[in-house]
Design a protein around this motif. Structure first.
Motif, PDB file in Angstrom:
ATOM      1  N   VAL A  68      17.225   6.409  -0.358  1.00 29.01           N
ATOM      2  CA  VAL A  68      17.261   5.791  -1.680  1.00 29.01           C
ATOM      3  C   VAL A  68      16.643   6.727  -2.711  1.00 29.01           C
ATOM      4  N   ARG A  69      15.557   7.379  -2.341  1.00 29.64           N
ATOM      5  CA  ARG A  69      14.926   8.335  -3.256  1.00 29.64           C
ATOM      6  C   ARG A  69      15.853   9.520  -3.525  1.00 29.64           C
ATOM      7  N   GLN A  70      16.557   9.966  -2.501  1.00 26.02           N
ATOM      8  CA  GLN A  70      17.493  11.071  -2.688  1.00 26.02           C
ATOM      9  C   GLN A  70      18.609  10.676  -3.652  1.00 26.02           C
ATOM     10  N   LEU A  71      19.108   9.458  -3.496  1.00 27.96           N
ATOM     11  CA  LEU A  71      20.159   8.978  -4.384  1.00 27.96           C
ATOM     12  C   LEU A  71      19.635   8.845  -5.813  1.00 27.96           C
ATOM     13  N   ASP A  72      18.417   8.349  -5.961  1.00 28.41           N
ATOM     14  CA  ASP A  72      17.820   8.239  -7.297  1.00 28.41           C
ATOM     15  C   ASP A  72      17.687   9.611  -7.947  1.00 28.41           C
ATOM     16  N   GLU A  73      17.306  10.601  -7.152  1.00 30.24           N
ATOM     17  CA  GLU A  73      17.148  11.949  -7.698  1.00 30.24           C
ATOM     18  C   GLU A  73      18.491  12.514  -8.138  1.00 30.24           C
ATOM     19  N   ILE A  74      19.530  12.246  -7.348  1.00 25.58           N
ATOM     20  CA  ILE A  74      20.879  12.708  -7.729  1.00 25.58           C
ATOM     21  C   ILE A  74      21.298  12.060  -9.038  1.00 25.58           C
ATOM     22  N   ARG A  75      21.004  10.774  -9.167  1.00 27.59           N
ATOM     23  CA  ARG A  75      21.367  10.069 -10.399  1.00 27.59           C
ATOM     24  C   ARG A  75      20.605  10.616 -11.600  1.00 27.59           C
ATOM     25  N   ARG A  76      19.329  10.956 -11.390  1.00 34.16           N
ATOM     26  CA  ARG A  76      18.546  11.488 -12.510  1.00 34.16           C
ATOM     27  C   ARG A  76      19.074  12.846 -12.954  1.00 34.16           C
ATOM     28  N   ARG A  77      19.533  13.632 -11.988  1.00 39.51           N
ATOM     29  CA  ARG A  77      20.012  14.974 -12.322  1.00 39.51           C
ATOM     30  C   ARG A  77      21.453  14.968 -12.813  1.00 39.51           C
ATOM     31  N   ARG A  78      22.130  13.880 -12.544  1.00 42.11           N
ATOM     32  CA  ARG A  78      23.549  13.821 -12.886  1.00 42.11           C
ATOM     33  C   ARG A  78      23.726  13.880 -14.397  1.00 42.11           C
ATOM     34  N   LYS A  79      24.646  14.739 -14.835  1.00 44.50           N
ATOM     35  CA  LYS A  79      24.951  14.838 -16.250  1.00 44.50           C
ATOM     36  C   LYS A  79      25.827  13.669 -16.664  1.00 44.50           C
ATOM     37  N   LYS A  80      26.038  13.546 -17.944  1.00 39.20           N
ATOM     38  CA  LYS A  80      26.944  12.509 -18.411  1.00 39.20           C
ATOM     39  C   LYS A  80      28.299  12.689 -17.746  1.00 39.20           C
ATOM     40  N   PRO A  81      28.995  11.620 -17.462  1.00 40.17           N
ATOM     41  CA  PRO A  81      30.289  11.735 -16.775  1.00 40.17           C
ATOM     42  C   PRO A  81      31.236  12.660 -17.520  1.00 40.17           C
ATOM     43  N   ASP A  82      31.922  13.473 -16.752  1.00 40.22           N
ATOM     44  CA  ASP A  82      32.902  14.388 -17.326  1.00 40.22           C
ATOM     45  C   ASP A  82      34.164  13.598 -17.648  1.00 40.22           C
ATOM     46  N   THR A  83      34.444  13.429 -18.930  1.00 41.48           N
ATOM     47  CA  THR A  83      35.595  12.641 -19.353  1.00 41.48           C
ATOM     48  C   THR A  83      36.764  13.521 -19.782  1.00 41.48           C
ATOM     49  N   SER A  84      36.648  14.819 -19.540  1.00 38.94           N
ATOM     50  CA  SER A  84      37.741  15.711 -19.937  1.00 38.94           C
ATOM     51  C   SER A  84      38.944  15.499 -19.032  1.00 38.94           C
ATOM     52  N   LEU A  85      40.104  15.947 -19.512  1.00 40.99           N
ATOM     53  CA  LEU A  85      41.323  15.811 -18.725  1.00 40.99           C
ATOM     54  C   LEU A  85      41.283  16.769 -17.551  1.00 40.99           C
ATOM     55  N   ALA A 104       0.840  -1.202   0.000  1.00 43.83           N
ATOM     56  CA  ALA A 104       0.000   0.000   0.000  1.00 43.83           C
ATOM     57  C   ALA A 104       0.875   1.252   0.000  1.00 43.83           C
ATOM     58  N   TYR A 105       1.967   1.198   0.751  1.00 45.08           N
ATOM     59  CA  TYR A 105       2.869   2.357   0.765  1.00 45.08           C
ATOM     60  C   TYR A 105       3.467   2.605  -0.619  1.00 45.08           C
ATOM     61  N   PHE A 106       3.959   1.540  -1.268  1.00 43.88           N
ATOM     62  CA  PHE A 106       4.589   1.728  -2.577  1.00 43.88           C
ATOM     63  C   PHE A 106       3.553   1.988  -3.679  1.00 43.88           C
ATOM     64  N   ASP A 107       2.320   1.525  -3.505  1.00 42.30           N
ATOM     65  CA  ASP A 107       1.272   1.915  -4.448  1.00 42.30           C
ATOM     66  C   ASP A 107       1.074   3.430  -4.419  1.00 42.30           C
ATOM     67  N   GLU A 108       1.175   3.992  -3.223  1.00 41.07           N
ATOM     68  CA  GLU A 108       0.983   5.438  -3.067  1.00 41.07           C
ATOM     69  C   GLU A 108       2.255   6.227  -3.367  1.00 41.07           C
ATOM     70  N   HIS A 109       3.409   5.616  -3.066  1.00 43.82           N
ATOM     71  CA  HIS A 109       4.699   6.317  -3.228  1.00 43.82           C
ATOM     72  C   HIS A 109       5.688   5.389  -3.946  1.00 43.82           C
ATOM     73  N   PRO A 110       5.471   5.130  -5.219  1.00 43.54           N
ATOM     74  CA  PRO A 110       6.329   4.161  -5.935  1.00 43.54           C
ATOM     75  C   PRO A 110       7.718   4.713  -6.200  1.00 43.54           C
ATOM     76  N   PHE A 111       8.663   3.791  -6.338  1.00 46.39           N
ATOM     77  CA  PHE A 111       9.974   4.156  -6.860  1.00 46.39           C
ATOM     78  C   PHE A 111       9.846   4.402  -8.360  1.00 46.39           C
ATOM     79  N   ALA A 112      10.634   5.341  -8.852  1.00 45.71           N
ATOM     80  CA  ALA A 112      10.667   5.568 -10.292  1.00 45.71           C
ATOM     81  C   ALA A 112      11.434   4.438 -10.948  1.00 45.71           C
TER      82      ALA A 112
END
Length: 760
Positions: free
Chosen positions: A503-520, A369-377
């Motif tokens: 866990v939700r906070q970490l998911d949000e950080i991951r969603r907002r995270r840009k592509k990895p910076d591969t510059s030198l 019931a909790y996850f029905d109301e507040h699902p993970f993305a």
């Protein structure tokens, strides 16, 4: 101990606490500092690395839950000066206790359900015994409160009273056995059948990278086997004697040590034993949902919310005996304020199942019931789809899990040998995710099976008698009547929101995270940085067989080309087996085909025919990266198993090229051998270290780029390894060690012709 309420009874007391850096210990320290202002605390804390125990406590007091106590004192320093002393030490070597101590609350202990057997005995039995010896040195009036677990009852069924656990286990014999197992298992790991198996597996997996790489992997496997074997031995011995696992077994033996202490001396000692069940987040104090780390139910709740727990191995109507941590702490404070009679331990169950049962079916209903109301993305798939639990029983879940494990093993074997491609890497990533889920399910089933199927009712008569004896004010401030817990409210409004929030906070950080910076990244202190590159598969889409054919098919008639291709094709299966076993032998086998060719002719073919083709096969991103390094003043080095003539088109890009040198006779004709061993696997890393020393290069801040698992030593030799379109084994290693992974693709328009001049 004076009459009156808890605060009055404990006023002026000096209490030693152990385990304050753990969940229950931290909560107990908070409650005493906040609600029992007259108590002075001495905290037994071990240093952690180079951090002294005092600094660990100072950092602990910086947490939000201690804000009120710190503010009331003025600051952390004032609070520690006024009410807290730190005793540096640990349960493996308990130091002498203060001479004026009134009580000791022992919260420390190994709380893992599957610890190595020697570790469990050391912490839960030997550590308890040593602490009690220190208490005896102080005197007989110290009230010792031992925080144990209700599950010391073991594998019995039905009602469990608050009293000694009946058993006739020879404590000294079991202790001697448990402590001796590490030496025995370590010895066996070096002599038994486990080592040859580990070495054979490591050499199969890592032989291409080098025998030392395989040796390191073998040693890692040996250490894993030692740990797993110590866990297995403890579990088997515990279950053979009637306990669920090594944790509850050694906690029960620890209680026997405590009971012996209670009866010792002329009149005995003051001993109370507190036995909580499954401790979860706070109902109210320090705030609803407060929890530190993951306990027993959190992995199950999170896995279900992620859609990764398809079924449950327990019975729907079995009780999950959960108790909020603030109830455990409040009960412990009340027990601390009410010492028992000398010589006879007092037992207190802090549990819920007897008077306020909470079933696994309710756990499922409320969690769903909790996850029905507040699902993970679920990422691009939308919301996570929740599994429907039918509670088929542990045997059905075991069969399903075993079938899935076998299927995963087959798929893993296939994908580990698949040709490199974006699809194979994506499949490997998904397979690894599935593997982690299966490992979680297996671990959960193996560890918690006994708890999930247990049918226990822990009587809490003595605990409620203590609660009822308290005044109204104490029953409000130090509430521990678990019958008042509304499980629906607790799960849906308190516990689930608390454990999913990070866990939700970490998911949000991951969603907002840009592509990895591969510059030198510039290096602040300007050490000498170099960049090392592999060629085939890294800078350009090619391989040794293909580049050989580029050279050898030039100038041949169609019939001769067909014959050459047919001969190479017939050798491919053997070449593939050789390459997987020994990269150096593979290269030597290919380069034998150059016997009779003139080196000058090969160089001419490259300069006249292949230069444009080779340059067209270069990945644009690779060229840009080489030029970026050169712009920053980094020496660029090409290390390749390709023969020297094939590297001629790349000379303008590199400061140094280390390639395979074909041996020639006095007439410049290739003998079919190399003039020196080819650089492969570990020899590349050794050459890099020598070259870096000669050129004053710091490998710890240098870069390396390669695509194959055989290049693992090359990449591991530098501080900034980059896996370029890696094969599956390297892809997995890079992900596991958080190495950068890049995709340097060759231009789409480039043809894969083996005869670059065809059609000209």
């Amino acid at each position: 101990m004076p009459d009156g309420g808890i605060v009055e009874r404990l006023d002026g007391s000096h209490v030693v606490l152990t385990g304050v850096t753990g969940f229950v210990g931290e909560a107990l320290m908070h409650r005493l500092l906040t609600d029992v202002p007259g108590v002075r605390l001495t905290l037994l804390v071990r240093p952690k690395g180079t951090t002294p125990g005092t600094d660990r406590i100072r950092s602990l007091l910086g947490k939000p839950i201690f804000a009120d106590a710190v503010e009331a004192a003025g600051d952390v320093a004032a609070l520690m000066a006024d009410r807290i002393a730190v005793l540096e030490g640990d349960m493996a070597d308990v130091p002498a206790l203060p001479a004026d101590v009134d009580a000791v609350v022992h919260c420390a202990g190994d709380v893992s359900f599957n610890p190595p057997v020697d570790q469990a005995f050391t912490t839960n039995v030997t550590g308890t015994r040593d602490l009690l010896r220190r208490i005896v040195e102080v005197g007989p009036d110290v009230h010792y409160v031992h925080v144990s677990t209700a599950y010391v009852a073991g594998r019995r069924r039905g009602a469990v009273p608050e009293g000694p656990v009946p058993h006739d286990v020879d404590l000294e014999a079991e202790l001697a056995w448990g402590l001796a197992q590490r030496d025995r298992v370590e010895h066996e790991s070096r002599n038994g059948t486990a080592l040859p198996k580990a070495r054979a597996r490591a050499e199969r997996e890592h032989g291409r990278a080098g025998l030392l790489t395989a040796a390191r992997a073998t040693e890692e496997k040996r250490k894993e086997w030692v740990k797993d074997e110590l866990v297995r031995l403890g579990t088997e011995r515990a279950r053979s004697l009637g306990w669920t696992d090594c944790y509850t077994f050694t906690k029960a033996l620890g209680e026997r040590v405590v009971e012996t202490h209670a009866a010792a001396g002329d009149a005995g000692h003051l001993v109370s034993i507190v036995r909580p069940s499954i401790i979860e987040s706070a109902l109210e104090t320090p705030h609803p949902g407060w929890i530190e780390g993951f306990k027993m139910a959190e992995p199950l709740i999170l896995a279900y919310g992620r859609g990764e727990l398809p079924e449950f191995p327990g019975a729907a109507d079995n009780t999950v005996d959960i108790v909020p941590v603030d109830h455990v702490v409040a009960a412990t404070v009340a027990v601390l304020a009410h010492p028992p009679e000398r010589g006879t331990p007092a037992y207190f169950h802090v549990t819920s199942g007897d008077r306020n049962p909470f079933t696994y079916n309710q756990l499922y209903d409320y969690t769903r019931a909790y996850f029905d109301e507040h699902p993970f993305a679920g990422g691009d798939r939308g919301e996570v789809r929740l599994p429907d639990w039918r509670f088929p029983g542990t045997h059905s879940v075991e069969r399903l899990l075993s079938t899935s494990e076998r299927a995963h093993k087959v798929a893993d074997y296939v994908i580990g040998r698949a040709p490199r491609s974006d699809r194979s890497r994506d499949l490997a990533r998904k397979l690894d995710q599935q593997g982690r889920r299966l490992e979680f399910l297996r671990r959960y089933l193996d560890i918690y099976r006994e708890y999930l199927t247990a049918d226990l009712r822990f009587s809490d008569t003595a605990t409620m008698a203590l609660y009822d004896s308290l005044g109204e004010a104490d029953r409000g401030r130090f509430a521990f009547d678990t019958a008042v817990v509304d499980w629906k409210h607790y799960m849906q409004e308190v516990h689930c929101p608390a454990v999913t929030a990070p866990v939700r906070q970490l998911d949000e950080i991951r969603r907002r995270r840009k592509k990895p910076d591969t510059s030198l990244k510039p290096v602040a202190d300007k050490p000498r940085v170099a960049a090392f590159f592999d060629m085939d598969g890294t800078l350009l889409s090619s391989n040794v067989v293909e580049t050989y054919l580029w050279l050898r098919l030039q100038g041949l008639s169609p019939a001769e080309r067909a014959g050459q291709l047919g001969r190479v094709a017939s050798r491919l299966p053997g070449l593939v087996r050789t390459e997987r076993a020994d990269r150096g032998a593979f290269l030597r086998s290919i380069y034998r085909e150059y016997e009779g060719a003139r080196l000058e002719d090969l160089e001419e073919v490259v300069d006249r025919v292949l230069t444009t083709h080779v340059l067209s096969r270069l990945a644009p991103a690779a060229v840009r990266r080489v030029r970026e390094h050169r712009k920053q003043g980094h020496p660029t080095v090409l290390i390749t198993g390709a023969i020297r003539p094939l590297t001629r088109p790349l000379e303008p890009l590199f400061d140094h090229i280390e390639a395979a040198e074909l041996d020639v006779d006095d007439h410049g004709v290739c003998t079919g051998f190399l003039s020196a061993s080819p650089l492969t696997g570990e020899s590349r890393a050794a050459w890099m270290e020598q070259w870096a020393a000669q050129h004053d290069v710091d490998l710890s801040v240098s870069y390396a780029y390669a695509d194959s698992h055989s290049d693992l030593p090359l990449l591991a030799a530098v501080g900034r390894p980059v896996a370029v379109r890696p094969d599956v084994p390297l892809f997995r290693h890079a992900r596991r060690h958080r190495w950068q992974i890049v995709d340097w693709a060759s231009p789409d328009a480039v043809a894969r012709s083996l005869t670059p001049t065809a059609g000209r």
